[in-house]
Design a protein around this motif. Sequence first.
Motif, PDB file in Angstrom:
ATOM      1  N   GLY A  69       0.796  -1.222   0.000  1.00 14.69           N
ATOM      2  CA  GLY A  69       0.000   0.000   0.000  1.00 14.69           C
ATOM      3  C   GLY A  69       0.826   1.268   0.000  1.00 14.69           C
ATOM      4  O   GLY A  69       0.399   2.299  -0.500  1.00 14.69           O
ATOM      5  N   TYR A  70       2.023   1.222   0.536  1.00 13.17           N
ATOM      6  CA  TYR A  70       2.856   2.429   0.634  1.00 13.17           C
ATOM      7  C   TYR A  70       3.682   2.678  -0.621  1.00 13.17           C
ATOM      8  O   TYR A  70       4.363   3.698  -0.722  1.00 13.17           O
ATOM      9  N   THR A  71       3.635   1.774  -1.595  1.00 11.69           N
ATOM     10  CA  THR A  71       4.504   1.856  -2.764  1.00 11.69           C
ATOM     11  C   THR A  71       4.400   3.209  -3.478  1.00 11.69           C
ATOM     12  O   THR A  71       5.415   3.781  -3.867  1.00 11.69           O
ATOM     13  N   ALA A  72       3.198   3.732  -3.604  1.00 11.30           N
ATOM     14  CA  ALA A  72       3.022   5.017  -4.298  1.00 11.30           C
ATOM     15  C   ALA A  72       3.720   6.162  -3.565  1.00 11.30           C
ATOM     16  O   ALA A  72       4.159   7.127  -4.182  1.00 11.30           O
ATOM     17  N   ASP A  73       3.840   6.049  -2.245  1.00  8.90           N
ATOM     18  CA  ASP A  73       4.450   7.104  -1.429  1.00  8.90           C
ATOM     19  C   ASP A  73       5.847   6.721  -0.944  1.00  8.90           C
ATOM     20  O   ASP A  73       6.396   7.367  -0.045  1.00  8.90           O
ATOM     21  N   LYS A  74       6.426   5.705  -1.530  1.00 10.99           N
ATOM     22  CA  LYS A  74       7.704   5.164  -1.062  1.00 10.99           C
ATOM     23  C   LYS A  74       8.791   6.233  -0.993  1.00 10.99           C
ATOM     24  O   LYS A  74       9.512   6.331   0.011  1.00 10.99           O
TER      25      LYS A  74
END
Length: 99
Positions: A4-9
């Motif tokens: 889920g955090y990939t976009a905000d990595k």
Amino acid sequence: MEHGYTADKQAYLRRLSRVEGQVRGIARMVEEDKYCIDILTQIAAINKALHAVSVGLLQDHIGHCVVDAAAESARTGNPEIVNTKVEEATAAISRLVRS
């Protein structure tokens, strides 16, 4: 597997790099015998920054992993799929609240 955090990595990595720099700064302050209250102020800032990262990751987990598990649970008729993800989120919240 995409989390889920990939976009905000990259944003998380930037924040964590800043925290890392702050921790090194505190070590330097201790080494230089700086005033305790100034050190405690910096520690509070680090705690706040880590809290923000934690809350963001938790939000990403719920918004991505739990929501996806709920959809899969509905599709397959297996409630354990979503229950597992909710239990993970609950355990994470419990750890954050204790710290």
